[in-house]
Enzyme design. Structure first.
Site, PDB file in Angstrom:
ATOM      1  N   LEU B  87       0.818  -1.216   0.000  1.00 59.40           N
ATOM      2  CA  LEU B  87       0.000   0.000   0.000  1.00 59.40           C
ATOM      3  C   LEU B  87       0.849   1.262   0.000  1.00 59.40           C
ATOM      4  O   LEU B  87       0.628   2.183   0.776  1.00 59.40           O
ATOM      5  CB  LEU B  87      -0.952   0.021   1.205  1.00 59.40           C
ATOM      6  CG  LEU B  87      -2.101  -0.976   1.186  1.00 59.40           C
ATOM      7  CD1 LEU B  87      -2.946  -0.805   2.436  1.00 59.40           C
ATOM      8  CD2 LEU B  87      -2.969  -0.796  -0.043  1.00 59.40           C
ATOM      9  N   CYS B  88       1.867   1.237  -0.835  1.00 58.80           N
ATOM     10  CA  CYS B  88       2.668   2.463  -0.938  1.00 58.80           C
ATOM     11  C   CYS B  88       2.928   2.762  -2.410  1.00 58.80           C
ATOM     12  O   CYS B  88       4.031   3.107  -2.803  1.00 58.80           O
ATOM     13  CB  CYS B  88       3.955   2.362  -0.138  1.00 58.80           C
ATOM     14  SG  CYS B  88       4.855   0.852  -0.404  1.00 58.80           S
ATOM     15  N   GLY B  89       1.914   2.582  -3.238  1.00 61.45           N
ATOM     16  CA  GLY B  89       2.042   2.947  -4.643  1.00 61.45           C
ATOM     17  C   GLY B  89       3.032   2.051  -5.363  1.00 61.45           C
ATOM     18  O   GLY B  89       3.185   0.887  -5.030  1.00 61.45           O
TER      19      GLY B  89
END
Lengths: 139, 286
Positions: B87-89
């Site tokens: 969940l960090c691109g």
């Protein structure tokens, strides 16, 4: 104004001290050594122990390093510490306990005790206590 | 009223998702600041030690260390640093892409590759992708201790010492600013001596105990500090990237809710209109 040299004390995780100093004492490989401005270029390993600096205004600060390197150059002194703690942040009780614990380990040697590790722990605990003592003396 | 029940539940579920992403954004924002501070705090050590090593290389010591001598690459090592969590691109994917592209060059010329994966995502990625992972380390947390990393770095250094690998690279994200993180590859071993113009005359240190012992220890420390610095920087990148990704997610959730709300209102209005016309036509018939 006193003659000074620039000194940096850094550990891997943070910078502990940076500024001009008149004098610096550290525990080098061949015992304690004092560095004054104009010292010859030197590179030595540091043992666990106190590093004492006399700042430009005459104030003193004692910092505990667990080992590392000391680099002296004509205009700059650098202490690269493995870990460094200011003496006033050291916990004397914990250090005494660690020392006793390490001593015990060495005294009742059993097969599963890592002797060299216990010795290293003892040396570090003693060095911590020495730092605290020095901090008291020079306060 | 039974109109648009599905739409209502969908809106409320997206609303819940938006709450979560917004909370994650806030958390990441505060962690970014801390991670940046940590990055700044560990930089002086890395810089100083780089200077000292630079001086050493220039001081013409009587001893040429194996870390400083170039040799033909038959097998190379990579330390790939990623985050533990997702969940960090595209942060981790970008690093892996960069690493794989670089590895391909070596693979094409029949050079074998060893990988040291740091961070949960790198470990699982290279397990799936199929690389020769010789060391792995996960569970960095927000404030990694330098001591924890030493083990996995040592595996690679030992491999270099024994001649099993001839070069060592580290792949990680470089923190440009909060909006931008660029994946970079740096060569750790053999060390490239820095050109230093100010100290051209011949001089040397007094060594205690001796140049060989100090160099050995200092260079190992240097490599460790470089890796530590990369890891700390990567954590700052992770948090910044997560903050951005979550901000986008929150905004997108808002857009979708707006659209759905419009569809819902239209449906409701259509239902009311229909009902009225039914009543009117019913009354007219009477």
């Amino acid at each position: 104004m006193a003659i000074t040299v620039h000194c940096d004390i850094v550990s891997a995780e943070q910078e502990i001290f940076s500024g001009s100093v008149q004098f610096l004492v550290a525990s080098g490989y061949n015992g304690d050594l004092g560095i004054m401005p104009g010292h010859a270029a030197l590179l030595t390993t540091l043992e666990a122990g106190p590093v004492r600096v006399v700042k430009e205004n005459g104030d003193e600060e004692v910092i505990f390093v667990s080992g590392g390197f000391l680099e002296v150059q004509p205009h700059r002194v650098t202490v690269l510490a493995n870990t460094a703690t200011r003496a006033r942040d050291l916990d004397e009780e914990a250090a005494v306990k660690a020392k006793e614990h390490a001593k015990e380990l060495i005294a009742n040697q059993q097969a599963d005790v890592d002797y060299s590790r216990a010795t290293a722990e003892l040396a570090e605990a003693v060095a911590r206590l020495r730092t605290i003592q020095q901090f008291r003396e020079h306060k | 009223m039974a109109v648009g029940k599905e739409i209502r539940t969908q809106i409320s579920s997206i609303n819940n998702t938006r709450k979560i992403t917004r909370a994650m954004e806030k958390v990441a924002a505060s962690k970014t600041r801390k991670a940046q501070d940590r990055m700044a705090a560990s930089r002086p050590y890395a810089e100083r030690i780089r200077q000292v090593v630079g001086h050493l290389a220039n001081a013409n010591p009587e001893y040429k260390h194996r870390y400083l001598t170039e040799r033909e690459a038959k097998r190379v090592g990579y330390i790939v640093i990623s985050s533990d969590r997702g969940l960090c691109g595209g942060l981790n994917v970008n690093v892996f892409k960069k690493a794989i592209k670089d590895m391909k060059q070596f693979a094409d010329s029949n050079v074998e590759i060893d990988i040291c994966a740091i961070g949960g995502k790198a470990v699982s990625f290279f397990r799936n992708y199929g690389g020769n992972v010789t060391a792995a380390f996960t569970g960095l947390g927000d404030a990694p201790k330098a001591d924890n990393l030493v083990g996995s770095v040592k595996v690679m250094l030992d491999a270099f010492d024994e001649g099993r690998i001839d070069r060592l690279y580290v792949v990680s994200n470089e923190f440009v600013n909060t909006m931008t993180q660029t994946p970079t590859i740096e060569q750790l071993l053999p060390l490239k001596a820095e050109e230093n113009t100010e100290l051209q005359h011949h001089w040397d240190y007094i060594y205690e105990p001796g140049a060989v012992e100090i160099l050995d220890e200092l260079l190992v420390r240097y490599i460790e500090s470089q890796v530590y610095q990369s890891v700390v920087e990567n954590i700052a990148c992770e948090q910044a990237a997560r903050m951005l990704a979550m901000k986008n997610a929150t905004d997108n959730a808002g857009d979708i809710i707006d659209e759905l709300q419009l569809v819902y209102n239209k449906a409701r209005q259509a239902a009311i209109t229909q009902e009225i016309s039914e009543i009117v036509s019913g009354a007219a018939a009477v």
